[in-house]
Design a protein around this motif. Structure first.
Motif, mmCIF file in Angstrom:
data_model
loop_
_atom_site.group_PDB
_atom_site.id
_atom_site.type_symbol
_atom_site.label_atom_id
_atom_site.label_comp_id
_atom_site.label_asym_id
_atom_site.label_seq_id
_atom_site.Cartn_x
_atom_site.Cartn_y
_atom_site.Cartn_z
ATOM 1 N N ALA A 118 -7.425 -2.564 -17.180
ATOM 2 C CA ALA A 118 -7.444 -2.421 -15.730
ATOM 3 C C ALA A 118 -8.053 -3.626 -15.045
ATOM 4 O O ALA A 118 -7.957 -3.758 -13.840
ATOM 5 N N GLN A 119 -8.633 -4.537 -15.832
ATOM 6 C CA GLN A 119 -9.291 -5.684 -15.219
ATOM 7 C C GLN A 119 -8.382 -6.906 -15.142
ATOM 8 O O GLN A 119 -8.643 -7.812 -14.387
ATOM 9 N N HIS A 120 -7.319 -6.942 -15.941
ATOM 10 C CA HIS A 120 -6.529 -8.158 -15.921
ATOM 11 C C HIS A 120 -5.043 -7.888 -15.673
ATOM 12 O O HIS A 120 -4.247 -8.805 -15.731
ATOM 13 N N GLY A 168 -5.402 1.303 -11.731
ATOM 14 C CA GLY A 168 -5.641 2.727 -11.666
ATOM 15 C C GLY A 168 -5.811 3.351 -13.040
ATOM 16 O O GLY A 168 -6.297 4.460 -13.162
ATOM 17 N N ARG A 169 -5.381 2.676 -14.095
ATOM 18 C CA ARG A 169 -5.602 3.200 -15.431
ATOM 19 C C ARG A 169 -7.038 2.925 -15.865
ATOM 20 O O ARG A 169 -7.686 1.996 -15.418
ATOM 21 N N ASP A 170 -7.478 3.765 -16.772
ATOM 22 C CA ASP A 170 -8.848 3.628 -17.259
ATOM 23 C C ASP A 170 -8.990 2.384 -18.115
ATOM 24 O O ASP A 170 -8.192 2.160 -19.032
ATOM 25 N N ARG A 194 -18.806 -4.049 -11.431
ATOM 26 C CA ARG A 194 -17.638 -4.496 -12.172
ATOM 27 C C ARG A 194 -17.847 -4.384 -13.677
ATOM 28 O O ARG A 194 -16.892 -4.382 -14.442
ATOM 29 N N LEU A 195 -19.116 -4.305 -14.086
ATOM 30 C CA LEU A 195 -19.407 -4.287 -15.516
ATOM 31 C C LEU A 195 -20.683 -3.489 -15.769
ATOM 32 O O LEU A 195 -21.681 -3.649 -15.069
ATOM 33 N N ILE A 252 -20.687 7.600 -13.349
ATOM 34 C CA ILE A 252 -20.647 6.277 -12.716
ATOM 35 C C ILE A 252 -19.400 5.501 -13.124
ATOM 36 O O ILE A 252 -18.799 4.789 -12.321
ATOM 37 N N HIS A 253 -18.993 5.650 -14.379
ATOM 38 C CA HIS A 253 -17.901 4.840 -14.908
ATOM 39 C C HIS A 253 -16.603 5.111 -14.161
ATOM 40 O O HIS A 253 -16.146 6.248 -14.071
ATOM 41 N N SER A 254 -16.005 4.053 -13.621
ATOM 42 C CA SER A 254 -14.752 4.139 -12.875
ATOM 43 C C SER A 254 -13.700 3.280 -13.555
ATOM 44 O O SER A 254 -14.026 2.408 -14.378
ATOM 45 N N PRO A 255 -12.403 3.467 -13.219
ATOM 46 C CA PRO A 255 -11.344 2.712 -13.889
ATOM 47 C C PRO A 255 -11.494 1.197 -13.787
ATOM 48 O O PRO A 255 -11.113 0.480 -14.710
#
Length: 580
Positions: free
Chosen positions: A31-33, A39-41, A255-256, A276-279
């Protein structure tokens, strides 16, 4: 004399990473790149490694790489760890590598994160800032509850017969507090704990469930806005789940998330992490499931082991290079660890690379003094013949009780020592414990109690740094007091006379130099009693500051525990000598 020392310099140079460390640093979630997968985990990266494989080193480099290569703001990186000491070390190392500071702490404990969430929520609602209950405050609440049960106030829990003698002790309250906190971390109410006690035939749990219910009521009524350390994580998770705006506000600022020593995660900390953890937030769990040391405080290493998929799906990278143990030491430890079960398959124990060299010897000796002499000889030989700096040597002992003989022998052999201070509660420090014990005596004297001090407290006070007596001096003091008692026709014991002399020094008669320790203690108590002024409650407005909660004496305006303690401390005269 105040000595200033320059803090050790931290390396800001880019280090050389092994293959597994480089893979962990370069990893990015989908989901970061990828815009197409928005929207995916992003899943979770799990990094496992045995001791000495560079796990914390990898944590630092992961954050540095995201800041320098992905241009992620340092404030958007969150590093979590299990202790304040580890968090402070990580902050120093990361800020040294990125060459700057941040507006928010880069690394913090799980409890600190939960507290910051609650504090921010209270500020936005306009409520008073929450407060963290300290261990002594928790102990005081439990002591008052148990004392009330013993005096017949309310319905007392049905404690098993075998714990009746321990109900008034601090050790029992400590274990009771641990039980209640572990129940709270697992979101158990009083009824749930009682049901578990019945199910598993644990009558102590059933009785503790009633204390838990009363504890909740007392803290909610007398200390609104206060949280126990065990309550913080659950309360923070509840707040985020009940307030989607607060959850989105926190997630958008990150972001991390990197969790160092993830084997120390408790169920409450894992739940908060899940919330807390989001996609769009990368999550990295780093640790060794074999090395959990906080299990007595609720840590569950299986969260990092078999249960890590609760945070999302992702790869596992195993650090397989030993940077700390050479081959010889690694072979010895491996023969031991291979017999121990594991929670994560044990693959992280099989190291592929280790530095050559190392030496392992086993010596069996007849006495602790011989052991200390052998260690001193080995250290001196390594320094004088091997040219090894003293700072590169370490002696590991099982506990503080084993260090006295070793320290004496090493100092006599000319080996310089730097003994790290143990992390103990302030109330248990050698200099603090007698002051707190004497504070209770001072309050008893000020309120006119008939027996303000027991014999054991009197003996401990005379032997403490305040009295300054040793075993021989205590024996002489007892004999002198007993001799005067017999001469006057009395029959009280030496310890009884000791307790009386501490609160009534005029009874010490013509004691000579052997009476100096008891006079020092008596001087501190007299100073405390003078500072703990009382007035008749009928002469003042009604209030809640009556020491006994009823009619009679009450503390005068301006009397505080801090003021009384300072008067006692000042009267001991230890400040100047300890400063020197």
């Amino acid at each position: 004399m105040l000595t200033l020392r320059r803090a050790p310099s931290l390396s800001a140079q880019a280090p050389i990473l092994d293959q597994a460390q480089a893979a962990a640093v370069a990893h990015r979630g989908v989901a970061q790149h990828s815009v197409a997968t928005q929207g995916r985990d992003a899943g979770v990266l799990r990094v496992l490694g045995a001791p000495g494989t560079g796990k914390t080193f990898t944590v630092v480099e992961i954050v540095v790489d995201r800041v320098c290569r992905d241009e992620v703001a340092p404030d958007q990186c969150l590093v979590l760890t299990a202790s304040r000491t580890a968090a402070a070390d990580l902050r120093n190392r990361i800020t040294a590598r990125i060459g700057g500071t941040t507006t928010e702490p880069l690394a913090r404990t799980h409890q600190a994160l939960g507290f910051s969430i609650l504090r921010q929520g209270a500020a936005l609602r306009g409520d008073p800032s929450p407060r963290l209950l300290s261990g002594p405050e928790q102990d005081l609440i439990l002591r008052e509850l148990l004392a009330g049960h013993a005096s017949g106030e309310g319905k007392a829990p049905r404690w098993p017969e075998q714990v009746h003698a321990a109900l008034a002790t601090r050790g029992f309250r400590t274990e009771l507090r641990d039980l209640l906190m572990r129940a709270v971390e697992r979101s158990l109410e009083a009824d749930d704990l009682a049901a578990l006690g019945v199910q598993h035939d644990r009558p102590v749990w059933v009785a503790a469930a009633q204390v838990l219910a009363e504890y909740d009521e007392v803290t909610a009524f007398s200390r609104p806005g206060s949280y126990d350390p065990a309550w913080i994580l659950g309360a923070a998770a509840d707040l985020l789940e009940e307030d989607p705006e607060a959850q989105e506000r926190l997630a958008s600022s990150l972001r991390l998330i990197v969790v160092d020593d993830a084997q120390e995660l408790t169920p409450a900390a894992a739940r908060l992490l899940e919330v807390i953890h989001s996609p769009h937030v990368g999550l990295v769990l780093v640790g060794d499931p074999d090395a959990a040391v906080q299990t007595f405080r609720g840590a569950d290493p299986s969260i990092l082991g078999a249960d890590h998929s609760r945070f999302g799906v992702g790869p596992t990278i195993t650090l397989a290079t030993s940077h700390r143990q050479p081959e010889a030491l690694r072979a010895v430890t491996h023969r031991v660890t291979r017999r121990i079960g594991t929670l994560a398959g044990g693959t992280h124990r099989e190291l592929e690379h280790a530095t050559t060299g190392g030496r392992v010897e086993v010596r069996l000796l007849r006495a602790a003094s011989q052991e200390a002499a052998l260690i001193a000889a080995e250290l001196r030989q390594a320094h004088l013949l091997g040219r090894m700096p003293w700072s590169d040597m370490a002696v590991i002992v099982r506990g503080q009780g084993h260090t006295s003989t070793l320290r004496r022998v090493l100092v006599a052999a000319g080996v310089p020592l730097a003994v790290p201070s143990a992390e103990v509660p302030v109330r248990d420090e050698m200099a603090v414990r007698p002051l707190l014990a004497l504070l209770e005596v001072v309050l008893n004297v000020a309120m006119g109690h008939a027996d303000p001090i027991d014999t054991q407290t009197a003996v401990d006070a005379v032997l403490s740094p305040i009295g300054g007596a040793d075993a021989v001096g205590l024996r002489r003091l007892r004999r002198a007091l007993r001799r005067d008692e017999l001469d006057s026709g009395g029959g009280r014991s030496g310890d009884e006379l000791l307790a009386l002399g501490i609160v009534a020094p005029n009874t010490l008669g013509m004691l000579g130099s052997e009476g100096a320790p008891i006079r020092r203690v008596a001087k501190a108590i007299a100073a405390g009693v003078k500072a703990a002024r009382t007035v008749n409650s009928s002469d003042t407005a009604a209030g809640s500051d009556r020491p006994d909660g009823g009619e009679g004496l009450r503390w005068a305006p301006g009397v505080t525990a801090e003021g009384v303690l300072w008067a006692m401390w000042d009267a001991t005269g230890l400040g100047e000598s300890w400063r020197r």
